[in-house]
Design a protein around this motif. Structure first.
Motif, PDB file in Angstrom:
ATOM      1  N   SER A   1       0.895  -1.195  -0.141  1.00 48.97           N
ATOM      2  CA  SER A   1      -0.149  -0.077  -0.123  1.00 48.97           C
ATOM      3  C   SER A   1       0.724   1.173  -0.047  1.00 48.97           C
ATOM      4  O   SER A   1       1.735   1.158   0.656  1.00 48.97           O
ATOM      5  CB  SER A   1      -0.918  -0.023   1.390  1.00 48.97           C
ATOM      6  OG  SER A   1      -0.268   0.207   2.462  1.00 48.97           O
TER       7      SER A   1
ATOM      8  N   GLU B   1      -3.969   5.662   6.160  1.00 46.40           N
ATOM      9  CA  GLU B   1      -4.820   5.073   7.252  1.00 46.40           C
ATOM     10  C   GLU B   1      -4.347   5.598   8.625  1.00 46.40           C
ATOM     11  O   GLU B   1      -3.290   5.618   8.976  1.00 46.40           O
ATOM     12  CB  GLU B   1      -4.672   3.326   7.203  1.00 46.40           C
ATOM     13  CG  GLU B   1      -5.189   2.700   5.974  1.00 46.40           C
ATOM     14  CD  GLU B   1      -6.795   2.775   5.947  1.00 46.40           C
ATOM     15  OE1 GLU B   1      -7.429   3.197   6.775  1.00 46.40           O
ATOM     16  OE2 GLU B   1      -7.171   2.391   4.911  1.00 46.40           O
TER      17      GLU B   1
ATOM     18  N   THR C   1      -0.331  -3.904   4.306  1.00 48.73           N
ATOM     19  CA  THR C   1      -1.192  -2.683   4.505  1.00 48.73           C
ATOM     20  C   THR C   1      -0.926  -2.017   5.780  1.00 48.73           C
ATOM     21  O   THR C   1      -1.293  -1.116   6.054  1.00 48.73           O
ATOM     22  CB  THR C   1      -2.749  -3.237   4.786  1.00 48.73           C
ATOM     23  OG1 THR C   1      -2.918  -4.231   5.527  1.00 48.73           O
ATOM     24  CG2 THR C   1      -3.080  -3.627   3.267  1.00 48.73           C
TER      25      THR C   1
ATOM     26  N   SER D   1      -3.280   4.272  -2.058  1.00 47.37           N
ATOM     27  CA  SER D   1      -4.194   3.967  -0.965  1.00 47.37           C
ATOM     28  C   SER D   1      -4.258   5.410  -0.042  1.00 47.37           C
ATOM     29  O   SER D   1      -3.324   5.997  -0.023  1.00 47.37           O
ATOM     30  CB  SER D   1      -3.934   2.891  -0.005  1.00 47.37           C
ATOM     31  OG  SER D   1      -2.545   3.084   0.497  1.00 47.37           O
TER      32      SER D   1
END
Length: 258
Positions: A15, A170, A51, A167
């Motif tokens: 990612s 996060e 990720t 992405s």
């Protein structure tokens, strides 16, 4: 020994936010190597989806090697368990990354041997290397490269294709990069405190304390401040994007009403 022929990793999907965190970590120092662990999941096609990552506290800092304690591996496993509960997906530690400051991106025989050791525990374990602070004669700036590898049955390097997937940043990766200045500061304090414990000369002790303070100030100016400015710029860009999307949404609603 691990049965390397039983199964092997086909490729890695990394990612973009994890790539950014790892690269930011690698660029924090050009004198020693850095290291961290990679978290994600492997699908039925033996494709590794990375990720998340864990930035590790180094127990030894050298220009050509880096060491971590067993406790750090437990910390990464705990982080993977927490993500499993948070994301409702089976997350685990999938690999490791480290930097090569001022040298080529290719893994050394020590790197391949370390990778082979990890694969005895998990044949799908993978290694990433970020080569940073390299420059060519005709280049005006530094270059960086990324390679992805495993060890084969002959303890030789086997290249693995890595794909960087776009992405958003996060929250768990944002929290990890936010910890970076604190981890680097702890490493500096521990290093100089250890040197002072072995020092019996008062002037040398004062010199070491002043040097520690200088290094901590350097961390603030070269790591903490740029990191803060980068995250602030990301936030501003995100807010601008939100406002643009709100305008598009408003126009679409108005068009539907008409």
């Amino acid at each position: 020994m691990a049965n390397f022929g039983a199964k092997h990793l086909n490729n890695v999907i990394l990612s973009a936010d994890v790539y950014a965190v790892c690269l930011q970590h690698a660029l924090t120092t050009e004198k020693e190597e850095i290291m961290g662990l990679l978290i994600g999941e492997v699908d039925d096609m033996n494709v590794s989806h990375i990720t998340a990552c864990v930035i590790l506290h180094r127990s030894d800092k050298q220009p050509d090697r880096v060491e971590i304690s067993p406790e750090q591996l437990c910390t990464a496993s705990t982080a993977a368990e927490q993500l499993t509960h948070k994301l409702k997906r089976p997350m685990r530690v999938l690999g490791w990354y480290h930097s090569h400051p001022h040298i080529t991106v290719w893994p050394s025989h020590v790197d391949v041997r370390t990778q082979s050791m990890y694969q005895t525990m998990d044949p799908l374990f993978v290694g990433l290397i970020f080569s940073v602070f390299q420059s060519d004669k005709g280049s005006v700036g530094n270059q960086f490269q990324l390679t992805c590898f495993q060890a084969n049955s002959s303890s030789e390097r086997r290249d693995v294709q890595v794909i960087i997937k776009n992405s958003p940043l996060e929250q768990y990766n944002l929290q990890e990069i936010a910890k970076l200045p604190r981890i680097l500061a702890q490493e500096e304090v521990e290093k100089h405190d250890e040197e002072n414990n072995e020092c019996e000369d008062l002037l040398a002790e004062l010199h070491n304390e002043a040097y520690k303070t200088l290094n901590l100030v350097h961390l603030i100016s070269k790591v903490s401040r740029p990191l803060y400015e980068d995250l602030e710029a990301r936030l501003n860009a995100t807010n601008i994007r939100i406002r643009e999307l709100e305008k598009v949404k408003k126009k679409l609603i108005e068009a539907l009403i008409v």
